[in-house]
Write a protein that holds these residues in place. Sequence first.
Motif, mmCIF file in Angstrom:
data_model
loop_
_atom_site.group_PDB
_atom_site.id
_atom_site.type_symbol
_atom_site.label_atom_id
_atom_site.label_comp_id
_atom_site.label_asym_id
_atom_site.label_seq_id
_atom_site.Cartn_x
_atom_site.Cartn_y
_atom_site.Cartn_z
ATOM 1 N N GLN A 167 11.902 -25.616 9.609
ATOM 2 C CA GLN A 167 12.355 -24.317 10.108
ATOM 3 C C GLN A 167 13.706 -24.003 9.465
ATOM 4 O O GLN A 167 14.684 -24.716 9.685
ATOM 5 N N GLY A 168 13.741 -22.948 8.657
ATOM 6 C CA GLY A 168 14.976 -22.530 8.011
ATOM 7 C C GLY A 168 14.983 -22.827 6.529
ATOM 8 O O GLY A 168 14.874 -23.987 6.113
ATOM 9 N N ALA A 169 15.104 -21.778 5.706
ATOM 10 C CA ALA A 169 15.134 -21.928 4.253
ATOM 11 C C ALA A 169 16.535 -21.701 3.704
ATOM 12 O O ALA A 169 16.716 -21.213 2.583
ATOM 13 N N GLY A 170 17.545 -22.056 4.518
ATOM 14 C CA GLY A 170 18.923 -22.034 4.042
ATOM 15 C C GLY A 170 19.202 -23.273 3.200
ATOM 16 O O GLY A 170 18.287 -24.040 2.859
ATOM 17 N N PRO A 171 20.478 -23.525 2.859
ATOM 18 C CA PRO A 171 20.801 -24.645 1.970
ATOM 19 C C PRO A 171 20.282 -25.998 2.455
ATOM 20 O O PRO A 171 19.715 -26.761 1.667
ATOM 21 N N ILE A 172 20.458 -26.306 3.744
ATOM 22 C CA ILE A 172 20.008 -27.610 4.232
ATOM 23 C C ILE A 172 18.487 -27.668 4.291
ATOM 24 O O ILE A 172 17.876 -28.685 3.923
ATOM 25 N N GLY A 173 17.842 -26.598 4.724
ATOM 26 C CA GLY A 173 16.380 -26.563 4.714
ATOM 27 C C GLY A 173 15.825 -26.789 3.320
ATOM 28 O O GLY A 173 14.832 -27.506 3.135
ATOM 29 N N LEU A 174 16.477 -26.206 2.321
ATOM 30 C CA LEU A 174 16.035 -26.370 0.941
ATOM 31 C C LEU A 174 16.269 -27.794 0.441
ATOM 32 O O LEU A 174 15.444 -28.348 -0.293
ATOM 33 N N CYS A 175 17.377 -28.403 0.863
ATOM 34 C CA CYS A 175 17.635 -29.800 0.485
ATOM 35 C C CYS A 175 16.612 -30.732 1.129
ATOM 36 O O CYS A 175 16.183 -31.719 0.514
ATOM 37 N N ILE A 176 16.200 -30.424 2.354
ATOM 38 C CA ILE A 176 15.147 -31.197 3.004
ATOM 39 C C ILE A 176 13.836 -31.023 2.243
ATOM 40 O O ILE A 176 13.099 -31.985 1.995
ATOM 41 N N LEU A 177 13.548 -29.793 1.851
ATOM 42 C CA LEU A 177 12.337 -29.502 1.079
ATOM 43 C C LEU A 177 12.280 -30.330 -0.196
ATOM 44 O O LEU A 177 11.242 -30.928 -0.522
ATOM 45 N N THR A 186 2.312 -32.033 2.375
ATOM 46 C CA THR A 186 2.257 -30.574 2.412
ATOM 47 C C THR A 186 3.465 -30.072 3.199
ATOM 48 O O THR A 186 3.700 -30.511 4.333
ATOM 49 N N VAL A 187 4.225 -29.164 2.603
ATOM 50 C CA VAL A 187 5.424 -28.650 3.252
ATOM 51 C C VAL A 187 5.271 -27.160 3.547
ATOM 52 O O VAL A 187 5.016 -26.362 2.651
ATOM 53 N N ILE A 188 5.439 -26.839 4.826
ATOM 54 C CA ILE A 188 5.482 -25.454 5.295
ATOM 55 C C ILE A 188 6.939 -25.153 5.610
ATOM 56 O O ILE A 188 7.630 -25.988 6.218
ATOM 57 N N ILE A 189 7.420 -24.001 5.218
ATOM 58 C CA ILE A 189 8.798 -23.632 5.547
ATOM 59 C C ILE A 189 8.811 -22.230 6.131
ATOM 60 O O ILE A 189 8.080 -21.345 5.672
ATOM 61 N N THR A 195 13.406 -13.258 0.843
ATOM 62 C CA THR A 195 14.012 -13.724 -0.411
ATOM 63 C C THR A 195 14.197 -15.232 -0.388
ATOM 64 O O THR A 195 13.920 -15.928 -1.369
ATOM 65 N N ARG A 196 14.672 -15.748 0.743
ATOM 66 C CA ARG A 196 14.835 -17.197 0.871
ATOM 67 C C ARG A 196 13.485 -17.903 0.795
ATOM 68 O O ARG A 196 13.371 -18.970 0.180
ATOM 69 N N LEU A 197 12.479 -17.315 1.418
ATOM 70 C CA LEU A 197 11.149 -17.920 1.388
ATOM 71 C C LEU A 197 10.571 -17.923 -0.025
ATOM 72 O O LEU A 197 9.925 -18.889 -0.443
ATOM 73 N N ASP A 198 10.819 -16.855 -0.774
ATOM 74 C CA ASP A 198 10.342 -16.792 -2.158
ATOM 75 C C ASP A 198 10.992 -17.895 -2.996
ATOM 76 O O ASP A 198 10.329 -18.534 -3.833
ATOM 77 N N TYR A 199 12.284 -18.114 -2.767
ATOM 78 C CA TYR A 199 12.967 -19.186 -3.502
ATOM 79 C C TYR A 199 12.429 -20.554 -3.088
ATOM 80 O O TYR A 199 12.231 -21.440 -3.931
ATOM 81 N N ALA A 200 12.163 -20.726 -1.792
ATOM 82 C CA ALA A 200 11.591 -21.987 -1.316
ATOM 83 C C ALA A 200 10.242 -22.257 -1.972
ATOM 84 O O ALA A 200 9.923 -23.400 -2.325
ATOM 85 N N LYS A 201 9.467 -21.205 -2.171
ATOM 86 C CA LYS A 201 8.175 -21.340 -2.848
ATOM 87 C C LYS A 201 8.391 -21.823 -4.285
ATOM 88 O O LYS A 201 7.678 -22.718 -4.767
ATOM 89 N N GLN A 202 9.382 -21.265 -4.953
ATOM 90 C CA GLN A 202 9.702 -21.694 -6.317
ATOM 91 C C GLN A 202 10.104 -23.165 -6.355
ATOM 92 O O GLN A 202 9.860 -23.863 -7.337
ATOM 93 N N GLN A 203 10.735 -23.621 -5.268
ATOM 94 C CA GLN A 203 11.233 -24.989 -5.214
ATOM 95 C C GLN A 203 10.204 -25.986 -4.686
ATOM 96 O O GLN A 203 10.546 -27.145 -4.445
#
Length: 337
Positions: A167-177, A186-189, A195-203
């Motif tokens: 839960q959360g696609a901010g900096p820490i959520g992305l580091c967890i990802l 399988t990772v759901i975010i 915009t944050r979700l689109d970047y998470a998809k890229q990552q």
Amino acid sequence: MKKVKVLSKNNMVFEETEIPKPNETRNILVKTKRVGICGSDRHILHGQNPLATLPRVVGHEVVGVVEEIYGESTLKVGQHVVIEPISSCGKCYACKQNRPNVCKELVVFGVHEDGGLQEYFTINEKQLHPVNNDIPFEKSVLIEPLTIGAQATYRANIQVGDTILIQGAGPIGLCILKHAKLTECTVIISDLDQTRLDYAKQQGADITINIKNSDLISEINKITNDEGVNVSIDAVCTPKTFELGTQVTSPAGRVVVLGFAEQPAQISQLPITKNELTILGSRLQTHQFKGVIKHLENGAFDNFDLVTQQFELNDVIDAFKFIDENPTEVRKAIIKF
């Protein structure tokens, strides 16, 4: 030299002081190169961190260069180093359990003692980790937040084949990802910001859920055929997201919480007992720096361009204001020295 100090709530000032001298206890003088601005730094400035003491030089996401050494050391002048921002007593129950991150006498750099928003500082070499000098400072400054992600996934005991919700696609959520995807899972975010979700998809996120448009519980039930996720990690850190974490997790699953919210959450005992959930706190990190540095040096995070803004030291007050006023435009802002 210049340092930036939080004197009181919403009161940050510049000070001029002498460059400190290394000694037997703090045997390394470090010249600061980059400091990442963390949400906890902003919480200290705004009087919202119950653990911080003031006045305080904040900043715990710090990379620098060894400037001077007192006595003997395995480090060398000119070496790039990243700061491990915790020191512990080594004697209490937590330390004896090899969990110094929750030491009874824990001291956190930039929270309980002055941190990195100063041109030079002294520190014991035990809190320094060398980083390949070829790695740009803009990349190595991400090591500390990446250790937070490493700790959360370690606490979650992620297994091959697990389904994870972050839960959360901010900096820490992305580091967890980024750390979760080092395992075949399988990772759901989820997040409110597309915009944050689109970047998470890229990552590397496998599935994204915009909770502005969708009900999280319903979406998770659809994705998992009503089983729930095996691991839920809360990087939003509100009472509501903590509640949701227990509601979307499968039997025998794990719920990992990173927040410091003092407001109580409304959590029923039934899903915890019925599903025998494991609820885990995750604070700072335990022995994660070497692994993160190895992954960084081996190229595992080459495409992780988390830094979106860079500010000069003289503009640090404006930097904090910019983040407060433009949260959707900032993944990670850093201060250049």
